[in-house]
Design a protein around this motif. Sequence first.
Motif, PDB file in Angstrom:
ATOM      1  N   ARG A  59       0.805  -1.240   0.037  1.00 26.19           N
ATOM      2  CA  ARG A  59       0.220   0.036   0.112  1.00 26.19           C
ATOM      3  C   ARG A  59       1.219   1.222   0.027  1.00 26.19           C
ATOM      4  O   ARG A  59       0.576   2.028  -0.797  1.00 26.19           O
ATOM      5  CB  ARG A  59      -0.865   0.206   1.452  1.00 26.19           C
ATOM      6  N   GLU A  60       1.969   1.259   0.719  1.00 23.42           N
ATOM      7  CA  GLU A  60       3.043   2.287   0.859  1.00 23.42           C
ATOM      8  C   GLU A  60       3.647   2.654  -0.581  1.00 23.42           C
ATOM      9  O   GLU A  60       3.648   3.603  -0.916  1.00 23.42           O
ATOM     10  CB  GLU A  60       3.994   1.878   2.034  1.00 23.42           C
ATOM     11  N   SER A  61       4.121   1.488  -1.138  1.00 26.88           N
ATOM     12  CA  SER A  61       4.735   1.757  -2.154  1.00 26.88           C
ATOM     13  C   SER A  61       3.907   2.003  -3.579  1.00 26.88           C
ATOM     14  O   SER A  61       4.272   2.904  -4.393  1.00 26.88           O
ATOM     15  CB  SER A  61       5.505   0.210  -2.923  1.00 26.88           C
ATOM     16  N   TYR A  62       2.628   1.617  -3.427  1.00 32.06           N
ATOM     17  CA  TYR A  62       1.808   1.877  -4.332  1.00 32.06           C
ATOM     18  C   TYR A  62       1.445   3.436  -4.260  1.00 32.06           C
ATOM     19  O   TYR A  62       1.157   4.112  -5.230  1.00 32.06           O
ATOM     20  CB  TYR A  62       0.270   1.321  -4.322  1.00 32.06           C
ATOM     21  N   ALA A  63       1.281   3.867  -2.890  1.00 35.57           N
ATOM     22  CA  ALA A  63       0.940   5.345  -2.577  1.00 35.57           C
ATOM     23  C   ALA A  63       1.961   6.238  -3.176  1.00 35.57           C
ATOM     24  O   ALA A  63       1.883   7.349  -3.829  1.00 35.57           O
ATOM     25  CB  ALA A  63       0.770   5.628  -1.330  1.00 35.57           C
ATOM     26  N   ARG A  64       3.235   5.706  -2.968  1.00 33.48           N
ATOM     27  CA  ARG A  64       4.427   6.704  -3.346  1.00 33.48           C
ATOM     28  C   ARG A  64       4.555   6.696  -4.737  1.00 33.48           C
ATOM     29  O   ARG A  64       4.845   7.635  -5.503  1.00 33.48           O
ATOM     30  CB  ARG A  64       5.797   5.784  -2.851  1.00 33.48           C
ATOM     31  N   ALA A  65       4.461   5.531  -5.712  1.00 35.38           N
ATOM     32  CA  ALA A  65       4.450   5.531  -7.214  1.00 35.38           C
ATOM     33  C   ALA A  65       3.359   6.161  -7.709  1.00 35.38           C
ATOM     34  O   ALA A  65       3.622   6.978  -8.663  1.00 35.38           O
ATOM     35  CB  ALA A  65       4.208   4.113  -7.459  1.00 35.38           C
ATOM     36  N   TRP A  66       2.144   6.405  -7.187  1.00 36.27           N
ATOM     37  CA  TRP A  66       0.963   7.008  -7.450  1.00 36.27           C
ATOM     38  C   TRP A  66       1.629   8.630  -7.430  1.00 36.27           C
ATOM     39  O   TRP A  66       1.216   9.277  -8.510  1.00 36.27           O
ATOM     40  CB  TRP A  66      -0.123   6.926  -6.801  1.00 36.27           C
ATOM     41  N   LYS A  67       2.136   9.005  -6.550  1.00 37.74           N
ATOM     42  CA  LYS A  67       2.514  10.481  -6.444  1.00 37.74           C
ATOM     43  C   LYS A  67       3.536  10.511  -7.497  1.00 37.74           C
ATOM     44  O   LYS A  67       3.455  11.580  -8.193  1.00 37.74           O
ATOM     45  CB  LYS A  67       2.824  10.612  -4.962  1.00 37.74           C
ATOM     46  N   TYR A  68       4.615   9.846  -7.281  1.00 35.73           N
ATOM     47  CA  TYR A  68       5.878   9.875  -8.201  1.00 35.73           C
ATOM     48  C   TYR A  68       5.317  10.013  -9.831  1.00 35.73           C
ATOM     49  O   TYR A  68       5.792  11.073 -10.525  1.00 35.73           O
ATOM     50  CB  TYR A  68       6.655   8.925  -8.077  1.00 35.73           C
ATOM     51  N   MET A  69       4.671   9.127 -10.063  1.00 40.70           N
ATOM     52  CA  MET A  69       3.840   9.085 -11.234  1.00 40.70           C
ATOM     53  C   MET A  69       2.640  10.158 -11.890  1.00 40.70           C
ATOM     54  O   MET A  69       2.318  10.286 -12.935  1.00 40.70           O
ATOM     55  CB  MET A  69       3.427   7.714 -11.795  1.00 40.70           C
ATOM     56  N   GLY A  70       2.135  10.837 -10.860  1.00 38.85           N
ATOM     57  CA  GLY A  70       1.383  12.028 -11.007  1.00 38.85           C
ATOM     58  C   GLY A  70       0.106  11.443 -11.652  1.00 38.85           C
ATOM     59  O   GLY A  70      -0.541  11.876 -12.674  1.00 38.85           O
ATOM     60  N   LEU A  71      -0.605  10.405 -11.034  1.00 38.21           N
ATOM     61  CA  LEU A  71      -1.612   9.825 -11.401  1.00 38.21           C
ATOM     62  C   LEU A  71      -2.972  10.198 -10.839  1.00 38.21           C
ATOM     63  O   LEU A  71      -3.957   9.723 -11.153  1.00 38.21           O
ATOM     64  CB  LEU A  71      -1.475   8.206 -11.089  1.00 38.21           C
ATOM     65  N   GLU A  72      -2.859  11.014  -9.699  1.00 41.91           N
ATOM     66  CA  GLU A  72      -3.907  11.751  -9.265  1.00 41.91           C
ATOM     67  C   GLU A  72      -5.120  12.101 -10.156  1.00 41.91           C
ATOM     68  O   GLU A  72      -4.939  12.980 -11.135  1.00 41.91           O
ATOM     69  CB  GLU A  72      -3.778  12.797  -8.214  1.00 41.91           C
ATOM     70  N   GLY A  73      -6.267  11.539  -9.988  1.00 39.66           N
ATOM     71  CA  GLY A  73      -7.355  12.013 -10.921  1.00 39.66           C
ATOM     72  C   GLY A  73      -7.397  11.132 -12.180  1.00 39.66           C
ATOM     73  O   GLY A  73      -8.465  11.396 -12.962  1.00 39.66           O
ATOM     74  N   LYS A  74      -6.635  10.169 -12.511  1.00 41.71           N
ATOM     75  CA  LYS A  74      -6.457   9.273 -13.640  1.00 41.71           C
ATOM     76  C   LYS A  74      -7.256   7.889 -13.202  1.00 41.71           C
ATOM     77  O   LYS A  74      -6.697   7.431 -12.273  1.00 41.71           O
ATOM     78  CB  LYS A  74      -5.168   9.184 -14.278  1.00 41.71           C
ATOM     79  N   GLU A  75      -7.924   7.307 -14.124  1.00 39.89           N
ATOM     80  CA  GLU A  75      -8.560   5.901 -13.982  1.00 39.89           C
ATOM     81  C   GLU A  75      -7.740   5.060 -14.880  1.00 39.89           C
ATOM     82  O   GLU A  75      -7.673   3.813 -14.397  1.00 39.89           O
ATOM     83  CB  GLU A  75     -10.050   6.174 -14.292  1.00 39.89           C
TER      84      GLU A  75
END
Lengths: 216, 475
Positions: free
Chosen positions: B322-338
């Motif tokens: 969960r921690e690595s997914y959250a970090r990856a989401w942030k790094y990859m700029g995926l907020e708001g993407k489905e």
Amino acid sequence: MRPFTVHTGIAAPLDLANVDTDMIIPKQFLKSIKRTGFGKNLFDELRYEDEGQPDQECTGRPLRQDFVLNQPRYQRTSVLLARQNFGCGSSREHAPWALDDFGIRVIIAPSFADIFYNNCFKNGLLPIVLHEEEVDQLFREVNSTEGYQLTVDLEAQTVTTPSGTSFSFLVDTFRKHCLLKGLDDIGLTLEEADRIRAYEEKRQQTAPWLFAPRSL
Amino acid sequence: MSGKTLYDKLWDAHLVQQRDDGSALLYIDLQLLHEVTSPQAFEGLRLAGRKPWRVSSNLATPDHNVPTTVLERKSGVDGIADPVSKIQVTTLDDNCNEFGITEFNMTDIRQGIVHVVGPEQGATLPGMTVVCGDSHTSTHGAFGALAHGIGTSEVEHVLATQCLVAKKMRNMLVRVDGQLNPYVTAKDVVLAIIGKIGTAGGTGFAIEFGGSAIQSLSMEGRMTVCNMAIEAGARVGLIAVDQTTIDYVKDRPYAPKGEQWDMAVAAWQDLVSDADAEFDEVVVLKAEDIKPQVTWGTSPEMVIAIDQPIPKAEDQTDPVKRESYARAWKYMGLEGKETLGDIVLDRVFIGSCTNSRIEDLRAAAEVVKGRKVASTLKQAIVVPGSGLVKAQAEQEGLDKIFTEAGLEWREPGCSMCLAMNADKLGQGEHCASTSNRNFEGRQGFGGRTHLVSPAMAAAAAIAGRFVDVNDLVKQ
């Protein structure tokens, strides 16, 4: 190689799984033709706000305050606590060189990537595999105690906490022997030169194409 | 007693000494050298006054640092703008001269990425042990060779002793049964495997890839699969020798000739796992289930099929994950993407030791032919794996297809796979890349890498975002 017998030092928790060798030492620093001087760029992208350049002076660079090794209490860290699959990715030995140059002597994690694990032993660093729960416990203790130190005894194969709790770990006999004595691998292998030559002679009979001279 | 696996056979054939403590001396037939991980090894030899044990077992070429623009390449080493890179390439030239090692230097048409050059020259042969100071040495396992990456200390050790101190790995079989769907390639197969077993799933194992889908792959495809064994944690990837292997090797410059060829081919017939061989672990995938794959995060295991939603951190039960997914989401700029289709791409890179061989370039060219690169894209580059791949592609007119579509046609090297030269991503830029690692910062500081096949990268270049190549070619 510097021998490793017993080491006591400040532990720091790097709470991140799958730390890869690109994180440990980014590629722009691999352009060096030396084995030393990588410490200031250890974890460069996690540690500094800006993009680091080779041969750059690092003292004035903006630090990422949230990175564990930037916190004052971990300034003299020599034992790194890490999560699973530490050191995955490329085979660059610059990764253990950077850790060593920074002052790390021991890395403790539930698992390591194979090539990195092997490269550590070639450089007097000791990678230790402990059970997930044991690593969890160390993480909890180091987080709650400033100045937390661990003692690692290679001969006895133990990690001991300040309260006296000991965890034992496994290490290959040959690697342990070389590390305890600081032995030069190449010198040891060359003692078997006759055996290597005998192998070559025999192999040349069954697979001569492997020994054909290159004519290009 | 059960039979032997291919890995067991290769191990046994190269065993110089088995020690009581479990370690062993393994004989090395071929060492490939490049400029990044060899200078300290040569320096070590010099300091100890040692000589290479068997000079002819080494082959060198610069690849990681070399520039890929025609202009910079025209003047060889002198054309390298970055002084630090230049020193490293010059150091390789100097070391090879000093120790008498064959080198394909920057001006040689045979220069290229070591893992493309070795097989292309027939330097890599079935049944060999092959090492290189590069983790993607697993590539050569496609030939039924025991091949893996080593560190610089070991490069020096092999130079000096022709041996490696090794410990036997465990055996894993990854079987892919059935027939692959259209536009599902070797790259999609290996990404799907990594998605299934994880980046540490193969740690401590030598993975043999088998099954009808693997057997149906060309040598180029097999190299792509073995290349990424290391991304599943396995230093070694292997594929059994068959007629496809032998046909590829025949008549290559370094391949055996005449009587020795016949003798070699006879010996290579045994380079398969015995029918009754036992593996410590077996993983099975159905070829029909595999769709074109795209990585969404910062580890090769963070991979999904093109039509799947991007997995969310909060849906993960394991806290570390969960921690690595959250970090990856942030790094990859995926907020708001489905979905993957929501990501706007900045660059496309077709190349690397994973996907820069002629078949890869043909696959990409077929997709872009008669189409134009999306106007939203900043750059799309095609970097052939070697000078000879480049020449072959130009003979087939692939370079024209690429340039007419708006992709840049470059000189051979590792290029944007690890961005040690000038080819890199800017901060926050998304790249569809045919390379092998999507780690943070891998392709440039703050760069965001998505691993895909050449056909999927080509489709992404045209659409400016990720699409199923099957849909694009229908239009």
